[in-house]
Structures are given as C-alpha cells and as structure tokens.
Enzyme design. Structure first.
Site, short mmCIF file in Angstrom:
data_model
loop_
_atom_site.label_atom_id
_atom_site.label_comp_id
_atom_site.label_asym_id
_atom_site.label_seq_id
_atom_site.Cartn_x
_atom_site.Cartn_y
_atom_site.Cartn_z
CD GLU A 35 -1.55 -2.41 1.83
OE1 GLU A 35 -0.34 -2.66 1.84
OE2 GLU A 35 -2.40 -3.14 2.34
NE ARG A 39 14.59 -26.46 -10.46
CZ ARG A 39 15.56 -27.04 -11.14
NH1 ARG A 39 16.55 -26.30 -11.64
NH2 ARG A 39 15.56 -28.35 -11.30
CB THR A 80 17.10 -37.25 -6.85
OG1 THR A 80 15.95 -38.09 -6.81
CG2 THR A 80 17.03 -36.36 -8.07
#
Ligand code: AOF
Ligand code: ZN
Length: 378
Positions: free
Chosen positions: A67, A199, A211
C-alpha cells in the site's frame, strides 16, 4: 436508465482491477520472507474513465508493504481513489504505521480487498479501521484467485508448515527416469524453462539423496535475469550418502543448501566446510521424518516448498498426505523402450490420470508437453 447496468459495469471494472492486482502480486511470490506478496492498485477516474495512478507490490524481503508503495506513486491523486488490495490492509504497527491508517490518511474513498488476513494482529481489524474512518470497504472479491498466490502464506500461518508442491515430469510410458543413466530427458526446453520459473517462485526446493547422487542436479533458477531467485536447496540424507563432490554442495556458498540428516554423522564436516548446513532432523523408520522437517522449515520462514524428486521422496510425501499441489509435466516421449524393465523408474502419478484425492485446477501446454496442476481436495 435503471441502476443495474451501472452496478454491473462497476462490478466488472472491480473484477478487472483486482485480477490485475493478483497478477502483480505474483511478481514477488517466494521473495517476501514470511510476509505474503501482496499487491495494491490505486484507481481513479479523472474524467476519461478509471486509470491506475499507483501500483505497489510487497517489496523483496517483505517490507515496505504494497500500500505505501502504491500511495507514494499516486501522491495527492490518491484522495478519492479506489484501492484494490489482494490482502486485507494491515492494522498493526511494524516499522511503519498500519497500512489501513496510511490509506485513511491519504484520503482513499473506497477499498476493495480479496482475502482476509489471518494474522491475529490484523484479522478484520484492518477492514474495521477503514470502515470506522468512513471508507467504503468491499471484501472478498476474487478471493479464490487471490488465495492461489497467497496459499504459501496462508498455509504457514494456519498450519505452521509450508505449502508443498510436488513437481513430476512423466514420460508417455509412465516413467520419471531410468536407473543408472543420469538425468533422462523427458520434457522439452520450454517445460524446463517453466520449471525454472516455478523454482524462482518457491522459497525452498527438496530432493532425496538418491536423486542427488544419481542426477547431480543444481536445482537453481537459470532463467536470464532471474539467476538470483534460486530457492534454498534441501536434500534428505538419512543415511549420510551426500558427499562434497556433488554440485549442490560445491555451489553451497553461492546458493544455500541444507542437508537434512540426523545429528553426528562422520561425513558431515566436509559438507559444512563446503558451505552446506546440516539441518538436524529426526528419523522415522530410518528415513527423515517429513512432518517434523516441514515444521522446522516453516520455523525458518519457508512458506512454500517445491518437491522435485525422486520417486521414493515423491511417494513418501504423497503417502503421508503432505502434498498440497501436484505440477505434472506430461511428455509425449517414451523413454523406457530399449531399456531393461529393471531400470524403469515408474512415476507415482500415472500420465493422463488424476491422482487420487486431487482435482485438476489448470492445464497448459509447454512446447510438446502438457502441464496439469492438481490440488488436494480438502
Ligand atoms: C499489508 N500489505 O503488502 C503485506 C502485509 O513483519 P511486518 O510488520 O511486515 O508484518 C507482517 C504481516 O503484515 C504479515 O503477517 C501480514 O499480516 C501483513 N502483510 N500487509 O497490509 C502488505 N505484505
Ligand atoms: Zn501493511
């Protein structure tokens, strides 16, 4: 003329400006610390139809709020204007006065908001302050759409854990990879760019050590101009398999990396020396206890988390009901053919089907691939 067409006209204008504010708010999603990314548009008709005279979005880092940014742009023209704000203006004193008070002082005539702020310091007090000052307040416009972008903040505030999005790239034959072959190309370049944008909008990204070891990914955002928007990287390492030779660790000084591991593993010193942080985690059945880890991430200010794999981690999050959204990239390419079935890594979510307990919220095409977004039915 009856009043009805005028009301309809105002209603559709309100909707248009609120939609624009919601789009603007997305700009800093993931980059406002524990503050939501809020947007404020100030609109005024100076004789030639309503125009935007000030636009603000919560600054990177969380302050200033939207604002005062919009009001500073509008200056004196804010008097008599309508403010469109995606979240109820705040009512508490922080480093600056409450935004509700700032809007009152600026002489805004009308305030249209989308979502009530659940922060106990605000929670309808902002609306009440505005109304007490004689300002017309219309709350709840496009609330569902605004909630989409505020979901991480709302999850963090109401559940004390980040909003979890599971991202999967699945081949036409239902696989997310091939064992022993490094990263298999499933989706095309356009999808990959979209993944990098995803991402950039998340505060943290998580993978399992399997992984990390097999693919050696960087997990950074590498879109031109957004390289500094890489999320915090988290790798689950219950068994102490993560080593300093991985890119995640080698780049840990540039992009923060947490290794979630039980305390006192002998392999940790070298990771710390490389700049990674050991994120002390509890174990459950020999694996990192996910609900507790999510709470700990929330205490560090992580409001949204992208889970990028692999199959075991994705299944654990799904089995424990910890996934709020699924981003399913579906490729027309078959990757399994010509490779032994023993090397096939099946996706926990089949291509073309809707995962159990979820509903489809959107569908887009990226090159040859299709992205479908799902949300948990709550
Ligand atoms: C607004 N406009 O743009 C934002 C708001 O730590 P502080 O003082 O910045 O306060 C954080 C709280 O401010 C946050 O929990 C939420 O209630 C509100 N965020 N409010 O009026 C904004 N980002
Ligand atoms: Zn504020």
């Amino acid at each position: 003329m009856s009043a009805e067409p005028i009301l309809q006209g105002q209603a559709s204008l309100d909707r248009r400006f609120m939609d624009a504010a919601i789009r603007l708010a997305r700009r800093h999603e993931g980059w406002t610390a524990t503050n939501p990314s809020v947007a404020c548009l100030l609109v005024r008709d100076e004789g030639e139809g309503p125009i935007v005279i000030g636009a603000g979005v919560t600054a990177v880092g969380g302050r200033p709020h939207a604002e005062p940014v919009a009001l500073a742009q509008a200056g004196d023209r804010a008097r008599g204007a309508t403010a469109y704000v995606t979240l109820e203006p705040c009512a508490h004193h922080g480093r600056t006065p409450p935004c509700a008070q700032t809007l009152i002082t600026a002489g805004v005539a009308r305030v249209v908001t989308a979502v009530v702020d659940p922060d106990p310091r605000v929670n309808e007090k902002g609306h009440a302050m505005l109304r007490a000052a004689g300002i017309v307040v219309e709350a709840g416009l496009a609330a569902d759409e605004a909630r989409e972008g505020l979901a991480g903040y709302l999850s963090h505030k109401s559940r004390g854990r980040p909003l979890v999005t599971l991202k999967l790239a699945v081949s036409a034959d239902g696989l997310i990879g091939l064992l022993g072959g490094g990263q298999a190309a499933i989706t095309g370049a356009v999808s990959r760019a979209q993944t990098h944008l995803m991402r950039a909008r998340h505060q943290a990204i998580l993978i399992g050590s399997g992984t990390a070891l097999a693919d050696d990914p960087e997990l950074t955002c590498r879109l031109a101009g957004l390289e500094d928007r890489s999320p915090l990287r988290v790798v689950l390492d219950a068994a102490g398999r993560v080593h300093a030779g991985l890119k995640l660790i080698a780049t840990a000084r540039a992009v923060p990396t947490l290794v979630a591991a039980p305390r006192a593993l002998p392999s940790q010193d070298v990771l710390k020396q490389a700049g990674a942080e050991i994120f002390a985690s509890e174990l459950a059945d020999g694996r990192i206890a996910l609900p507790e880890m999510l709470e700990d991430l929330a205490s560090r200010g992580v409001m949204n988390l992208l889970v990028e794999g692999g199959a075991a981690v994705a299944s654990s999050f799904l089995d424990e009901d910890l996934v709020d959204r699924i981003a399913l990239f579906e490729s027309p390419v078959e990757i399994g053919r010509g490779h032994a079935v023993s090397r096939h890594v099946a996706s926990p979510v089949a291509p073309g089907s809707v995962p159990a307990g979820f509903h489809l919220t959107g569908e887009q095409r990226f090159g040859e691939d299709r992205l479908r977004m799902f949300e948990r039915i709550v």
